[in-house]
Write a protein that holds these residues in place. Structure first.
Motif, mmCIF file in Angstrom:
data_model
loop_
_atom_site.group_PDB
_atom_site.id
_atom_site.type_symbol
_atom_site.label_atom_id
_atom_site.label_comp_id
_atom_site.label_asym_id
_atom_site.label_seq_id
_atom_site.Cartn_x
_atom_site.Cartn_y
_atom_site.Cartn_z
ATOM 1 N N GLY A 286 0.800 -1.216 0.000
ATOM 2 C CA GLY A 286 0.000 0.000 0.000
ATOM 3 C C GLY A 286 0.834 1.268 0.000
ATOM 4 O O GLY A 286 0.303 2.373 0.059
ATOM 5 N N GLU A 287 2.132 1.094 -0.094
ATOM 6 C CA GLU A 287 2.997 2.284 -0.158
ATOM 7 C C GLU A 287 2.996 2.845 -1.576
ATOM 8 O O GLU A 287 2.747 2.121 -2.538
ATOM 9 C CB GLU A 287 4.434 1.895 0.212
ATOM 10 N N GLU A 288 3.314 4.119 -1.676
ATOM 11 C CA GLU A 288 3.347 4.727 -2.992
ATOM 12 C C GLU A 288 4.514 4.180 -3.817
ATOM 13 O O GLU A 288 5.602 3.949 -3.292
ATOM 14 C CB GLU A 288 3.510 6.257 -2.852
ATOM 15 N N ILE A 289 4.246 3.954 -5.115
ATOM 16 C CA ILE A 289 5.331 3.500 -5.984
ATOM 17 C C ILE A 289 6.032 4.728 -6.534
ATOM 18 O O ILE A 289 5.700 5.224 -7.614
ATOM 19 C CB ILE A 289 4.777 2.630 -7.129
ATOM 20 N N ASN A 290 6.977 5.255 -5.760
ATOM 21 C CA ASN A 290 7.749 6.399 -6.254
ATOM 22 C C ASN A 290 9.240 6.035 -6.255
ATOM 23 O O ASN A 290 9.627 4.960 -5.811
ATOM 24 C CB ASN A 290 7.475 7.651 -5.414
ATOM 25 N N ALA B 121 12.215 5.308 -15.052
ATOM 26 C CA ALA B 121 11.417 4.783 -16.173
ATOM 27 C C ALA B 121 10.281 3.902 -15.662
ATOM 28 O O ALA B 121 9.155 3.979 -16.150
ATOM 29 C CB ALA B 121 12.310 3.994 -17.137
ATOM 30 N N LEU B 122 10.602 3.117 -14.659
ATOM 31 C CA LEU B 122 9.585 2.226 -14.087
ATOM 32 C C LEU B 122 8.425 3.010 -13.496
ATOM 33 O O LEU B 122 7.250 2.752 -13.788
ATOM 34 C CB LEU B 122 10.222 1.350 -13.003
ATOM 35 N N VAL B 123 8.786 3.960 -12.670
ATOM 36 C CA VAL B 123 7.756 4.752 -11.990
ATOM 37 C C VAL B 123 6.910 5.510 -13.015
ATOM 38 O O VAL B 123 5.668 5.536 -12.928
ATOM 39 C CB VAL B 123 8.409 5.726 -10.976
ATOM 40 N N ALA B 124 7.590 6.081 -14.006
ATOM 41 C CA ALA B 124 6.857 6.826 -15.027
ATOM 42 C C ALA B 124 5.918 5.906 -15.800
ATOM 43 O O ALA B 124 4.755 6.227 -16.044
ATOM 44 C CB ALA B 124 7.844 7.501 -15.991
ATOM 45 N N ALA B 125 6.437 4.744 -16.160
ATOM 46 C CA ALA B 125 5.630 3.832 -16.978
ATOM 47 C C ALA B 125 4.437 3.300 -16.204
ATOM 48 O O ALA B 125 3.361 3.096 -16.757
ATOM 49 C CB ALA B 125 6.494 2.675 -17.481
ATOM 50 N N LEU B 126 4.641 3.081 -14.898
ATOM 51 C CA LEU B 126 3.550 2.514 -14.100
ATOM 52 C C LEU B 126 2.427 3.506 -13.834
ATOM 53 O O LEU B 126 1.327 3.121 -13.433
ATOM 54 C CB LEU B 126 4.092 1.961 -12.781
ATOM 55 N N GLU B 127 2.731 4.778 -14.050
ATOM 56 C CA GLU B 127 1.697 5.776 -13.818
ATOM 57 C C GLU B 127 0.447 5.490 -14.644
ATOM 58 O O GLU B 127 -0.661 5.765 -14.228
ATOM 59 C CB GLU B 127 2.225 7.177 -14.181
ATOM 60 N N ASP B 128 0.685 4.922 -15.835
ATOM 61 C CA ASP B 128 -0.462 4.672 -16.721
ATOM 62 C C ASP B 128 -0.939 3.227 -16.670
ATOM 63 O O ASP B 128 -1.770 2.807 -17.465
ATOM 64 C CB ASP B 128 -0.092 5.023 -18.168
ATOM 65 N N VAL B 129 -0.391 2.452 -15.744
ATOM 66 C CA VAL B 129 -0.747 1.030 -15.719
ATOM 67 C C VAL B 129 -1.637 0.728 -14.515
ATOM 68 O O VAL B 129 -1.346 1.150 -13.397
ATOM 69 C CB VAL B 129 0.525 0.154 -15.656
ATOM 70 N N ASP B 130 -2.705 0.026 -14.759
ATOM 71 C CA ASP B 130 -3.559 -0.434 -13.679
ATOM 72 C C ASP B 130 -3.026 -1.800 -13.246
ATOM 73 O O ASP B 130 -3.272 -2.817 -13.894
ATOM 74 C CB ASP B 130 -5.000 -0.541 -14.175
#
Lengths: 298, 71, 71, 71, 71, 71, 71
Positions: free
Chosen positions: D14-18, D40-49
């Protein structure tokens, strides 16, 4: 065929034969395709009805074989090659259809007929599996005698599996004739048997004329597939190969992305799914429930 | 298969698949053309839906090469 | 799941999958670590070929979903 | 895959993925963290459910079964 | 695809797959030949083993297993 | 495949897939560009729905690969 | 995916997959390049055998269907 040879012979034959040969030559020259057909064993009434059926697409012409040969030689042009088929009871057939069409038409006009003892089987003779409809009796023994798998079942004589009772080329026995007749099996195909056709400079024999359209269709398919394969494998873009090339390139990029775990937005959903699958697979091999969260317990 | 390929080129170019055209294509490719095979091909293809066969090939993985026109 | 993921990270980094390491990873992720589960997991994994399990999963048909999210 | 695993642990806890959190998890596992991959990971996951991605995996034929036992 | 068929005929007849020959075959089939497509075809086929390329299905069978990546 | 990849990059960046752009991408990658192949590709793509073609790849089971490479 | 395609082009042209080259290819395609993604890509591919990875795709079922009928 030398001109002098035929000239010499012409002098020695009677007038009516000359006229007959001249008519035959006219016949031969009036069609694009000319063939020799075997008419042996065809009752004359059946031959008449075949003539009628062919009317409009092909014409039959019968004569003495010696005169037929002479006419074929006289026309020359390659038609003399047909003389080798002139023996026994034959007729000439002429058509403006192509020889393949003629062959198909003649084959289609053939009708089944019973075979007699002493005749040679033109093809394998098979007694099909099934109920013979014959009441139990000595017939079951006759069937077994000729090599059919037969037994009495449900109140009648049954053939329990397709039984080949004679091979092509073998002679039909008295017993077999009786059995086939009792069963109403007619293993012969009677009709005009094309021995050879000469068409626009080319001589065809029956095996060349029996076109298997399915095989040609299969060849078209494999040719088309070969071209597709080549276009894709050589990376030559055509309307057909390009979608496959694009899909292939996209698939490669995806594979690389997954393989190298590249943090690309297009790859991550699959990477997440893959990680999830890995966790589940690993968890499946852990048989201590205490080590696992509820959702992963077996 | 060259006879079949020739027919397929003609099919794509929209030219009629007849003896003259098939022969012309094959001769241009240096093939020693057998007239009887050309005739057989043309006659057989009259009964084949070429478009359909080509599409079937596209949908299915490459079939093993056939027999009729082979060799 | 997070306990198993922790083991997988350690497997990739080449660190030993022991109680201290698993606990450290989980704590870094803000997980309220249960010692007994860590113990059980570490013990259970001793008999498991992790590489093989990971490859088996990878070999399985991965989900189709795909690029959609990427837009 | 360790970067993805790290993100998934955070997702579960439940922690933020930053970037900070991902880096912390990876470092705790002894990974020599590359900042760019985390970014890149964090940026890419922003749009992933993530839930959705995982569910498509769950829906796929479960790789969890037997095969692995082999060998 | 007619360009590819032309190459396949030449391959079967044993003639060289060069621009002149491909063009000749296509013209015999009544194709309005585009030079650049001929050039591209000849270039694409230069280093290709045609027999092999023809037999290698463009739509390959499903992957047997991903194990390859091991290690 | 480099020509196809180039087209796909342009497709993603939203730039037009024309001869100049494809050539520019390939040259930037140090490819010795053949004009005829570029022309042939661009011509072939005119009638192709790229998105659809790419999606068939995305929809296909993602090819498996051992995660091992990550380590 | 454009970053991955860029890497694939460089792989085919034999050029090194480094930040400069990837950036050059993407810029030639009009992509607004993000440095961190380039870095991440290069880092992710560092120890990867691209040929091998790509072959796993080649083994995957290539979709045959498609708008093929078009031409």
């Amino acid at each position: 065929m030398s001109g002098s040879a035929s000239a010499r012979r012409t002098e020695t034959i009677p007038e009516w034969k000359k006229e007959e040969v001249a008519e035959l030559v006219d016949f031969l020259e009036s069609y694009q395709s000319v063939g020799v057909v075997d008419v042996a064993g065809i009752p004359s009434r059946q031959l008449q009805s075949m003539r009628r059926e062919l009317h409009g697409s092909a014409e039959l012409r019968m004569s003495r074989n010696t005169l037929t040969v002479r006419a074929l030689e006289e026309v020359d042009d390659g038609l003399e090659d047909l003389t080798e088929y002139v023996s026994g009871q034959v007729a000439l057939v002429g058509t403006n259809d192509n020889p393949f069409g003629l062959y198909k038409q003649l084959e289609a006009s053939k009708t089944p007929a019973p075979i007699s003892a002493g005749e040679v089987a033109p093809n394998d003779i098979v007694i099909p599996e099934g109920d013979t409809g014959v009441d139990p009796g000595p017939f079951v023994g006759e069937l077994q005698q000729v090599g059919a798998a037969a037994r009495i079942q449900d109140g009648s004589i049954q053939v329990t599996e397709d039984s080949k009772v004679l091979k092509a080329g073998e002679e039909v026995s008295e017993d077999l004739e009786g059995v086939l007749s009792e069963l109403g099996i007619e293993p012969k195909e009677v009709g005009l048997d094309l021995r050879g056709v000469f068409s626009e400079g080319v001589l065809f024999e029956p095996d060349e004329l029996a076109i298997d359209v399915d095989e040609y269709r299969a060849d078209i398919e494999s040719a088309a597939a070969a071209a597709r394969n080549l276009a894709v494998n050589a990376e030559y873009p055509t309307a057909q190969s390009t979608p496959t090339l694009l899909a292939k390139a996209a698939g490669e990029a995806k594979a690389l992305g997954l393989f190298a775990a590249i943090e690309d937005p297009d790859v991550l959903p699959d990477l997440v799914a893959k990680a999830d699958a890995q966790v589940r697979t690993l968890a499946a091999q852990i048989d201590d429930d205490e080590a696992l969260p509820e959702e992963l317990r077996g | 298969m060259e006879y079949v390929y020739a027919a397929l080129i003609l099919n794509e170019s929209g030219e009629e698949i007849n003896e003259d055209n098939v022969t012309a294509v094959l001769e241009a490719a240096g093939v020693d053309v057998e007239e009887s095979r050309v005739k057989a091909l043309v006659a057989a293809l009259e009964d084949v839906d070429i478009e359909e066969a080509v599409e079937t090939a596209a949908a299915a993985p490459a079939p093993a090469s056939g027999g009729a026109a082979g060799g």
